[in-house]
Design a protein around this motif. Structure first.
Motif, PDB file in Angstrom:
ATOM      1  N   ASP A   1       0.847  -1.189   0.000  1.00 39.14           N
ATOM      2  CA  ASP A   1       0.000   0.000   0.000  1.00 39.14           C
ATOM      3  C   ASP A   1       0.886   1.244   0.000  1.00 39.14           C
ATOM      4  N   ASP A   2       0.382   2.312  -0.634  1.00 35.17           N
ATOM      5  CA  ASP A   2       1.176   3.538  -0.693  1.00 35.17           C
ATOM      6  C   ASP A   2       0.234   4.723  -0.863  1.00 35.17           C
ATOM      7  N   LYS A   3       0.775   5.845  -1.276  1.00 34.18           N
ATOM      8  CA  LYS A   3       0.031   7.104  -1.218  1.00 34.18           C
ATOM      9  C   LYS A   3      -1.201   7.138  -2.108  1.00 34.18           C
ATOM     10  N   ASP A   4      -1.256   6.304  -3.159  1.00 30.82           N
ATOM     11  CA  ASP A   4      -2.418   6.307  -4.038  1.00 30.82           C
ATOM     12  C   ASP A   4      -3.297   5.075  -3.841  1.00 30.82           C
ATOM     13  N   GLY A   5      -3.067   4.343  -2.755  1.00 30.90           N
ATOM     14  CA  GLY A   5      -3.863   3.153  -2.481  1.00 30.90           C
ATOM     15  C   GLY A   5      -5.326   3.476  -2.241  1.00 30.90           C
ATOM     16  N   ASP A   6      -5.618   4.557  -1.488  1.00 32.32           N
ATOM     17  CA  ASP A   6      -7.009   4.904  -1.195  1.00 32.32           C
ATOM     18  C   ASP A   6      -7.766   5.247  -2.480  1.00 32.32           C
ATOM     19  N   ALA A   7      -7.130   5.989  -3.368  1.00 30.26           N
ATOM     20  CA  ALA A   7      -7.789   6.350  -4.629  1.00 30.26           C
ATOM     21  C   ALA A   7      -8.084   5.108  -5.470  1.00 30.26           C
ATOM     22  N   LEU A   8      -7.161   4.156  -5.457  1.00 32.64           N
ATOM     23  CA  LEU A   8      -7.374   2.930  -6.222  1.00 32.64           C
ATOM     24  C   LEU A   8      -8.518   2.114  -5.625  1.00 32.64           C
ATOM     25  N   ARG A   9      -8.547   2.000  -4.305  1.00 33.26           N
ATOM     26  CA  ARG A   9      -9.640   1.266  -3.661  1.00 33.26           C
ATOM     27  C   ARG A   9     -10.988   1.943  -3.930  1.00 33.26           C
ATOM     28  N   ALA A  10     -10.991   3.279  -3.947  1.00 31.11           N
ATOM     29  CA  ALA A  10     -12.233   4.010  -4.225  1.00 31.11           C
ATOM     30  C   ALA A  10     -12.720   3.735  -5.646  1.00 31.11           C
ATOM     31  N   LYS A  11     -11.802   3.678  -6.598  1.00 29.27           N
ATOM     32  CA  LYS A  11     -12.182   3.384  -7.985  1.00 29.27           C
ATOM     33  C   LYS A  11     -12.746   1.975  -8.103  1.00 29.27           C
ATOM     34  N   ILE A  12     -12.092   1.020  -7.448  1.00 28.88           N
ATOM     35  CA  ILE A  12     -12.574  -0.365  -7.480  1.00 28.88           C
ATOM     36  C   ILE A  12     -13.991  -0.441  -6.902  1.00 28.88           C
ATOM     37  N   ALA A  13     -14.219   0.255  -5.783  1.00 30.37           N
ATOM     38  CA  ALA A  13     -15.541   0.243  -5.158  1.00 30.37           C
ATOM     39  C   ALA A  13     -16.585   0.934  -6.034  1.00 30.37           C
ATOM     40  N   GLN A  14     -16.202   2.054  -6.640  1.00 29.71           N
ATOM     41  CA  GLN A  14     -17.130   2.810  -7.483  1.00 29.71           C
ATOM     42  C   GLN A  14     -17.596   1.986  -8.679  1.00 29.71           C
ATOM     43  N   LEU A  15     -16.670   1.232  -9.279  1.00 26.57           N
ATOM     44  CA  LEU A  15     -17.000   0.428 -10.457  1.00 26.57           C
ATOM     45  C   LEU A  15     -17.592  -0.932 -10.090  1.00 26.57           C
ATOM     46  N   GLY A  16     -17.556  -1.272  -8.800  1.00 23.20           N
ATOM     47  CA  GLY A  16     -17.974  -2.618  -8.412  1.00 23.20           C
ATOM     48  C   GLY A  16     -17.079  -3.667  -9.042  1.00 23.20           C
ATOM     49  N   SER A  17     -15.800  -3.339  -9.139  1.00 16.40           N
ATOM     50  CA  SER A  17     -14.854  -4.192  -9.863  1.00 16.40           C
ATOM     51  C   SER A  17     -14.468  -5.421  -9.042  1.00 16.40           C
ATOM     52  N   PRO A  18     -14.232  -6.547  -9.717  1.00 14.93           N
ATOM     53  CA  PRO A  18     -13.762  -7.742  -9.007  1.00 14.93           C
ATOM     54  C   PRO A  18     -12.259  -7.753  -8.738  1.00 14.93           C
ATOM     55  N   VAL A  19     -11.552  -6.694  -9.091  1.00 15.29           N
ATOM     56  CA  VAL A  19     -10.107  -6.639  -8.863  1.00 15.29           C
ATOM     57  C   VAL A  19      -9.829  -6.710  -7.366  1.00 15.29           C
ATOM     58  N   ARG A  20      -8.898  -7.572  -6.977  1.00 12.66           N
ATOM     59  CA  ARG A  20      -8.550  -7.754  -5.566  1.00 12.66           C
ATOM     60  C   ARG A  20      -7.179  -7.161  -5.271  1.00 12.66           C
ATOM     61  N   LEU A  21      -7.005  -6.683  -4.044  1.00  8.58           N
ATOM     62  CA  LEU A  21      -5.735  -6.103  -3.581  1.00  8.58           C
ATOM     63  C   LEU A  21      -5.278  -6.878  -2.344  1.00  8.58           C
ATOM     64  N   PRO A  22      -4.554  -7.981  -2.521  1.00  7.76           N
ATOM     65  CA  PRO A  22      -4.190  -8.808  -1.357  1.00  7.76           C
ATOM     66  C   PRO A  22      -3.010  -8.299  -0.555  1.00  7.76           C
ATOM     67  N   GLY A  23      -2.361  -7.214  -0.999  1.00  8.29           N
ATOM     68  CA  GLY A  23      -1.179  -6.724  -0.298  1.00  8.29           C
ATOM     69  C   GLY A  23       0.084  -7.359  -0.843  1.00  8.29           C
TER      70      GLY A  23
END
Length: 430
Positions: free
Chosen positions: A288-310
């Motif tokens: 995780d890094d400085k743009d992690g929150d923005a990426l998670r927000a995009k995934i949530a907004q699109l309802g994307s199945p992309v996973r971020l396991p760390g």
């Protein structure tokens, strides 16, 4: 060999900089005696290593005093903030008064040169780095004959000033943002470092051209990172090939969650695949890094199945490479940041994963379109989706670029051979 090389590192060991640990081990094994000096404690997010290479390094890191008290404005410094640094200052002034004066002139001149406004006081950061350089110079073992820094901004400033104090030669390795972001080396500071260094190393031909344009007389050498020692050992110890038996496209991204990696474009490309009815699984592995929150927000907004396991350790990451139908690195150029050649591309190709990447920075020095991978333009999710579908649908293309990718790594990115090139540069100055 006459003496040792001191490696100067901002933090060690860092999860995102395992390539440095791999380099240190290999240079040691090439016969160059090393000593390690670490400028500050490793950030919490960079901790949690599971890399065997660290246990194999012979040199024990020596940590300088924590500089957090020096981060305050200069006029707020108190005795408690500088207490741990004062004994070194006293010893250096007694033993090397001319060297300390030389380093002080260099640092103070830049501190005034880089003032916010003509009426502002000197920039504190250079005074802080001067204090750290004096401490480093005081700590150096008597057998040290050369100093080498990783990253061209603060670490190299401290190393250069320590070289001024001790009279030792120094060199540094420039990587990515540290040589492209003007605010990290303002007012000609990078040019001065390039000209002062005995030699400079960088990891892409694109970087070589950039640095030589800044300082045409500097000795700049291209040394690719190569496949890491951990991955080289894992590949020797294990056998395995990609598994794509369930008919779904398995997409893998690997890297820190920062904008230059372009993972937001990968998420958008996955949305395109969903619209086309392509069955896929997708995960982005990394710290995780400085743009992690923005990426998670995009995934949530699109309802994307992309996973971020760390982040994953080397063995688990190798398993993911071998399962991947495509390793995707949609890197982009930012005004003050970019990748060189992402190390994960070398790892994935060596592991047998077909790669899709963007044709930016040093990536085309590794990936040749339709020969050992596919290249697309940055910030184009539709082109990225098209490339992923090609790999999914064209088994012969995938087989060919995968085989060629392995051969490319063997021929041009052998980490032991490349470390020998770096060791030869150190032998010249020893």
């Amino acid at each position: 060999m006459n003496g040792s090389v001191a490696y100067i590192l901002m933090g060690f060991p860092r999860v995102s900089e395992t390539f440095i640990a791999s380099e240190i081990l290999r240079v040691e094994r090439a016969g160059v005696p090393l000593r390690l000096y670490v400028i500050k404690p490793v950030e919490e997010r960079e901790q949690g290593h599971d890399h065997p290479v660290l246990d194999a390094i012979a040199a024990a890191p020596e940590y300088l005093p924590d500089p957090k008290g020096l981060t305050k404005p200069l006029h707020l410094w108190r005795y408690a903030d500088v207490r741990e640094f004062l004994p070194a200052l006293g010893r250096c002034i007694r033993r090397r008064p001319h060297g300390v004066a030389r380093a002080a002139r260099t640092a103070v001149a830049q501190a005034f040169r880089d003032r916010r406004t003509p009426t502002s006081g000197p920039r504190k950061i250079y005074i802080k780095e001067l204090v750290q350089a004096i401490t480093l110079a005081d700590r150096l073992h008597p057998d040290v004959r050369h100093l080498h820094a990783h990253f061209a901004h603060g670490t190299t400033t401290i190393t250069w000033l320590a070289a001024c104090i001790t009279g030792l030669p120094f060199s540094f390795t420039g990587h990515a943002r540290d040589i492209y972001a003007p605010e990290l080396n303002p007012k000609g500071w990078l040019r001065r470092k390039l000209n002062a260094a005995r030699f400079v190393v960088t990891c892409t031909e694109a970087n070589v051209r950039h640095l030589r344009a800044i300082a045409p007389k500097a000795r700049v050498h291209l040394v690719y990172h190569g496949l890491s020692a951990d991955f080289t050992n894992l590949l020797r110890e294990t056998n395995g090939h990609g598994v794509h038996s369930n008919g779904r496209l398995r997409i893998l991204g690997v890297g820190r969650l920062v904008a230059k990696k372009g993972f937001d474009v990968l998420v958008d490309a996955c949305a395109v695949l969903e619209q086309r009815g392509i069955a896929f699984d997708a995960l982005i592995v990394g710290q995780d890094d400085k743009d992690g929150d923005a990426l998670r927000a995009k995934i949530a907004q699109l309802g994307s199945p992309v996973r971020l396991p760390g982040p994953l350790g080397p063995a688990d990451l190798l398993t993911e490479y071998r399962r991947a139908g495509a390793l995707c690195m949609p890197c982009r150029l930012l005004p003050s940041d970019r990748d060189g050649i992402p190390n994960v591309l070398v790892e994935a190709m060596a592991a047998g994963a077909p790669v899709v990447a963007t044709n930016v920075s040093g990536i085309p020095e590794l990936v040749e379109h339709e020969v050992n991978g596919l290249l697309v333009e940055p910030d184009d999710p539709h082109a990225l989706a098209d490339a992923l579908v090609r790999l999914h649908d064209d088994a012969e293309l995938t087989r060919r670029i995968t085989a060629n990718g392995r051969e490319t790594v063997k021929a041009r990115f052998d980490g032991d051979r490349l470390a020998q090139e770096l060791a030869d540069l150190f032998r010249e100055v020893l």
